[in-house]
Design a protein around this motif. Structure first.
Motif, PDB file in Angstrom:
ATOM      1  N   LEU A  28      58.975  53.435  85.090  1.00  0.00           N
ATOM      2  CA  LEU A  28      59.253  52.661  86.338  1.00  0.00           C
ATOM      3  C   LEU A  28      59.365  51.160  85.887  1.00  0.00           C
ATOM      4  O   LEU A  28      58.871  50.509  85.198  1.00  0.00           O
ATOM      5  CB  LEU A  28      57.976  52.485  87.209  1.00  0.00           C
ATOM      6  N   ILE A  29      60.688  50.869  86.453  1.00  0.00           N
ATOM      7  CA  ILE A  29      61.157  49.423  85.822  1.00  0.00           C
ATOM      8  C   ILE A  29      60.795  48.427  86.987  1.00  0.00           C
ATOM      9  O   ILE A  29      61.478  48.517  88.200  1.00  0.00           O
ATOM     10  CB  ILE A  29      62.660  49.394  85.465  1.00  0.00           C
ATOM     11  N   VAL A  30      60.193  47.337  86.640  1.00  0.00           N
ATOM     12  CA  VAL A  30      60.000  46.434  87.767  1.00  0.00           C
ATOM     13  C   VAL A  30      60.586  44.991  87.055  1.00  0.00           C
ATOM     14  O   VAL A  30      59.994  44.591  86.154  1.00  0.00           O
ATOM     15  CB  VAL A  30      58.255  46.022  87.869  1.00  0.00           C
ATOM     16  N   ASP A  31      61.675  44.547  87.865  1.00  0.00           N
ATOM     17  CA  ASP A  31      62.099  42.987  87.425  1.00  0.00           C
ATOM     18  C   ASP A  31      63.131  42.592  88.573  1.00  0.00           C
ATOM     19  O   ASP A  31      63.693  43.451  89.210  1.00  0.00           O
ATOM     20  CB  ASP A  31      63.085  43.365  86.387  1.00  0.00           C
ATOM     21  N   ASP A  32      63.095  41.233  88.864  1.00  0.00           N
ATOM     22  CA  ASP A  32      63.642  40.654  89.744  1.00  0.00           C
ATOM     23  C   ASP A  32      65.133  40.420  89.636  1.00  0.00           C
ATOM     24  O   ASP A  32      65.771  40.238  90.837  1.00  0.00           O
ATOM     25  CB  ASP A  32      63.122  39.269  90.230  1.00  0.00           C
ATOM     26  N   GLY A  49      55.227  44.167  95.042  1.00  0.00           N
ATOM     27  CA  GLY A  49      55.162  44.676  96.161  1.00  0.00           C
ATOM     28  C   GLY A  49      55.530  46.130  96.269  1.00  0.00           C
ATOM     29  O   GLY A  49      55.037  47.209  96.703  1.00  0.00           O
ATOM     30  N   SER A  50      56.850  46.155  95.779  1.00  0.00           N
ATOM     31  CA  SER A  50      57.889  47.363  95.847  1.00  0.00           C
ATOM     32  C   SER A  50      57.285  48.382  94.861  1.00  0.00           C
ATOM     33  O   SER A  50      57.205  49.505  95.115  1.00  0.00           O
ATOM     34  CB  SER A  50      59.075  46.981  95.547  1.00  0.00           C
ATOM     35  N   ALA A  51      56.573  47.808  93.635  1.00  0.00           N
ATOM     36  CA  ALA A  51      55.994  48.645  92.419  1.00  0.00           C
ATOM     37  C   ALA A  51      54.786  49.421  93.138  1.00  0.00           C
ATOM     38  O   ALA A  51      54.693  50.423  93.051  1.00  0.00           O
ATOM     39  CB  ALA A  51      55.961  47.690  91.495  1.00  0.00           C
ATOM     40  N   LEU A  52      54.135  48.576  93.818  1.00  0.00           N
ATOM     41  CA  LEU A  52      52.814  49.026  94.345  1.00  0.00           C
ATOM     42  C   LEU A  52      53.134  50.258  95.444  1.00  0.00           C
ATOM     43  O   LEU A  52      52.296  51.278  95.368  1.00  0.00           O
ATOM     44  CB  LEU A  52      52.116  47.994  94.637  1.00  0.00           C
TER      45      LEU A  52
END
Length: 86
Positions: free
Chosen positions: A21-25, A53-56
């Motif tokens: 899962l990639i989390v970056d703005d 929030g989207s990751a959670l």
């Protein structure tokens, strides 16, 4: 003699790809990181999201093996979010 043991080759071949899962703005960073992982046969990018929030929300219904997390994001930094992600 091979540098990689036959056991390691067998176990990597028969195991499913690791879910990432990639989390970056930044959409550019998400695309770039996605390309890097997509080029790895033992990795599968299962999600790309722009904030914690989207990751959670994603992790509520899905399991992943790795989370690639940007530290500097609006709202909550990656370091601040680690306890919630774990």
């Amino acid at each position: 003699m091979s540098a990689i043991s036959p056991w390691r080759e067998w176990s990597q071949k028969d195991r499913p790809p690791r879910k990432v899962l990639i989390v970056d703005d930044s959409v550019v960073a998400r695309s770039f990181l996605g390309k890097i992982f997509d080029d790895q046969p033992d990795m599968d990018v299962v999600g790309k999201v722009a904030n914690i929030g989207s990751a959670l929300h994603y992790l509520d219904g899905n399991r992943v093996d790795f989370v690639v997390l940007d530290n500097e994001m609006p709202g909550q930094t990656g370091i601040e979010a680690l306890p919630d992600l774990i």
